[in-house]
Design an enzyme around this catalytic site. Sequence first.
Site, PDB file in Angstrom:
ATOM      1  N   THR A 146       5.941  -3.574   7.526  1.00 14.93           N
ATOM      2  CA  THR A 146       6.060  -4.944   7.068  1.00 14.93           C
ATOM      3  C   THR A 146       5.368  -5.027   5.673  1.00 14.93           C
ATOM      4  O   THR A 146       5.714  -5.801   4.755  1.00 14.93           O
ATOM      5  CB  THR A 146       5.493  -5.989   7.964  1.00 14.93           C
ATOM      6  OG1 THR A 146       4.141  -5.765   8.251  1.00 14.93           O
ATOM      7  CG2 THR A 146       6.642  -6.087   9.318  1.00 14.93           C
TER       8      THR A 146
ATOM      9  N   GLU B 292       1.150 -11.297  -2.473  1.00 13.73           N
ATOM     10  CA  GLU B 292       1.276 -11.809  -4.128  1.00 13.73           C
ATOM     11  C   GLU B 292       0.812 -10.628  -4.813  1.00 13.73           C
ATOM     12  O   GLU B 292       1.279 -10.539  -6.187  1.00 13.73           O
ATOM     13  CB  GLU B 292       0.726 -13.083  -4.113  1.00 13.73           C
ATOM     14  CG  GLU B 292       1.493 -14.071  -3.731  1.00 13.73           C
ATOM     15  CD  GLU B 292       0.842 -15.297  -3.611  1.00 13.73           C
ATOM     16  OE1 GLU B 292       1.021 -16.585  -4.079  1.00 13.73           O
ATOM     17  OE2 GLU B 292      -0.266 -15.368  -2.565  1.00 13.73           O
TER      18      GLU B 292
ATOM     19  N   GLY C 275       9.994 -18.976   1.633  1.00 14.79           N
ATOM     20  CA  GLY C 275       9.251 -19.978   1.162  1.00 14.79           C
ATOM     21  C   GLY C 275       8.875 -19.844  -0.366  1.00 14.79           C
ATOM     22  O   GLY C 275       9.118 -20.466  -1.249  1.00 14.79           O
TER      23      GLY C 275
ATOM     24  N   ARG D 129      -7.623  -3.177   5.129  1.00 14.55           N
ATOM     25  CA  ARG D 129      -6.657  -2.350   6.216  1.00 14.55           C
ATOM     26  C   ARG D 129      -5.415  -2.949   5.992  1.00 14.55           C
ATOM     27  O   ARG D 129      -5.323  -4.453   5.912  1.00 14.55           O
ATOM     28  CB  ARG D 129      -7.423  -2.693   7.285  1.00 14.55           C
ATOM     29  CG  ARG D 129      -7.006  -2.052   8.521  1.00 14.55           C
ATOM     30  CD  ARG D 129      -7.881  -2.299   9.646  1.00 14.55           C
ATOM     31  NE  ARG D 129      -7.625  -1.741  11.052  1.00 14.55           N
ATOM     32  CZ  ARG D 129      -7.941  -2.091  12.245  1.00 14.55           C
ATOM     33  NH1 ARG D 129      -8.906  -3.171  12.094  1.00 14.55           N
ATOM     34  NH2 ARG D 129      -7.852  -1.570  13.400  1.00 14.55           N
TER      35      ARG D 129
HETATM   36 MO1  MOS Z   1       2.631 -18.970  -2.077  1.00 17.62          MO
HETATM   37  S1  MOS Z   1       3.132 -19.471  -3.963  1.00 17.62           S
HETATM   38  O1  MOS Z   1       1.251 -19.970  -1.942  1.00 17.62           O
HETATM   39  O2  MOS Z   1       3.958 -19.357  -1.190  1.00 17.62           O
END
Ligand code: MOS
Length: 742
Positions: free
Chosen positions: A630, A702, A235, A624
């Site tokens: 992942t 992010e 996404g 943590r």
């Molecule tokens: Mo993110 S840009 O909040 O999918």
Amino acid sequence: MIGQAVNRVDGPLKATGRATYAYEHWEAGRPLYGFIVGATIGKGRITRIDTEEAEGASGVQLVMTHLNVPAQGTRDESIPFEYWRAQPMLTGPDVHFFGEPVALVVAETFEQARDAADLVEVEYHAGRGRFDFGEFEDDTYVPKTLNAGLPTDTAVGDFDAGFARAEVKVDEQYTTPYEFSMPIEPNASMAEPRGEDLVVYASCQITDAARDSVASTLLMDPERVHIVTPFVGGGFGSKLGIHSETILAALAARMLGRPVKVTLTRQQVFQLVGMRPTSSQRVRLGAGPDGRLAAIAHDVTMHTNPDVEYAEQTAATVRSLYAAPHRLTSHRLTALDLPRGTDVRAPGEAPGMLSVESAMDELADALGMDPVELRIRNEPTVDPERNVPYSDRHLVECLREGARRFGWEDRPATPASVREGRWLIGYGMSAAIRGHFQGPTTVRVRLEPDGTAAVQTDMTDLGTGTYTILTQVGAEGLGLPLDRVRIDLGRSDHPSSWGSGGSWGATNSSTAVHRACAALRTKLLDAACGDPRSPLHGRDPAAAVFAGGDVAIGDASETLLEIVARHHPDGVEAEGQTRFMGDDPNYSDYSINTYGAHFAEVGVDGDTAEIRLRRMLSVFSVGRVFNPKTARSQLIGGMIWGVGAALEEEAVVDPRSGAFVNRDFAGYLVPVNGDIPADIDAVVLEGYDDKANPLGAKGIGEVGICGSGAAVANAVFNATGVRVRDFPITLEKLLPGLPAMV
Ligand code: MOS
């Protein structure tokens, strides 16, 4: 279970093609296919639209235009977030941006729909659009707030005086281009009418938002709209909300009383889902000869769509990053007739840190100081703008550990001083910071009579690992083996969440699962400890240990299965919640962030200016970690995104039409395997942030992107002595300044 490198529980489904995406829900029966016809002008009006020939084409069931579209709701600005608002389509003859839907052709097959789309005749009166950011960059206004509700401008101390007095200064302008999220799965939707209800198989990040948005657009009761999105193929912001693909499929399905599916083509994704705004950024840094910052300013101008304002928090990261008594940040917008700006992974932080962390490198160069040392010297003790303590800040540890592991001491001290044959070699680094957010999320955990647990929430898994980490948290919470926990995601009929976005999904939903399990344990213990038939009768519930499907208190134990069978023959459930960060005092009393330090080595071909990333290492502090496997995958993905921002990604607007000219993967470059060396790694420091949530975990989606592009850009400078401030750094910008090769 939490913290272990568990393999993805949904891996086998994906590897065998049994994970079902929005366009593939065969159980809906034989669907019709919709194809979107886009405007071929960027601004103006439709003067004539003739659908007769298209309507007569083979297999065509409907051609929907502004002339026959059903009544729709309008965008309600009092709803706090865009993604929950109505998204009406085909609202009239006006064209607002190139590619805007002017018709939907629905046919028995995709090919028939696409073919008939060419037969829709549209004539336009083209108006004069504002398409060119450079031309209108100075015609700005002040947005009321930024995305995420952050203040537009901030000022601390007296920047002008502080900057004027500083002995060493950097005052530079940086630009960043339009960029797109571009998930592998294009935005797609299938709508299936069931009586008065509508089931929408959507590809979306926030199920709750999709339901509200569809319901308010179609003027339906939200209870009658059922969003289903069990698997999402990426996404990165482009699916936080739904778009024309979902609304047009839903409208057509209701008109025709049959399932209708619509996917955007890759080219349409470049026109119909929005992009990261382009930006022009001025960064000013003023320091003493010891490197201590006296003054920091970050002033940003970005594009916005005139109808749907979007203001990225581009200068927001610098508010918490370094100490300095005199500070200034500002954001300005210029309205252009282009698709709306929207969240693209690390919205604002990614382009903002690209500039600020480049400027810090310029300051280090001006001071003749090591860039790692410069950052350590400016480490704050409290958040310098909010004046609150940090919850758990380990930026300096990330810098030191990264420098040590990378071998930073081998960095060429002088730019353009190291060569290997034709290759100029350079090292670069940058710091990373990103705010950690929390949103309202409810999760239900059900213990079934067969002794398995079901976790139910409308939370999504974009490929990030939600299924896996919620399995781990649920298994730990109830003391069950992993294979006795089932995760049921992506249904709007389940308890609602803020979905996947803003790096909050994992912590919001895991915290809610953790709390639901605690509530469930209490229910089970109350029943067992109060029942003379239970071996646990009369024991202290506070001493209970849940493990391996058993509940033990001291030397007495009973299986979960036995407790459920005796007291809850139909199963038992409990809910857990997280609340909106604005209602959680920790988020106002502390500055809660994630941190990192990126290190990159590049080679630049001295003749052609070809840039090759040779190795990259980043060290993070994110509290943590639920699952190191992942987590590492998320972080490395983010770092690579930064490489793309530094070197490749750029969508170019034709200033005559407002069209994106490079709207495919041949022209819009993103890093591929061949661009990324095997020698890339992400290391996470041990951590636990007790202010963030009871699990001590923070978002990781992010922070990997924040600053990583600057580390690459700074390495290019170190290799060549050429500073490019107009991103991405492409060959033609670098070539003229390269040192002569002898
Ligand atoms: Mo993110 S840009 O909040 O999918």
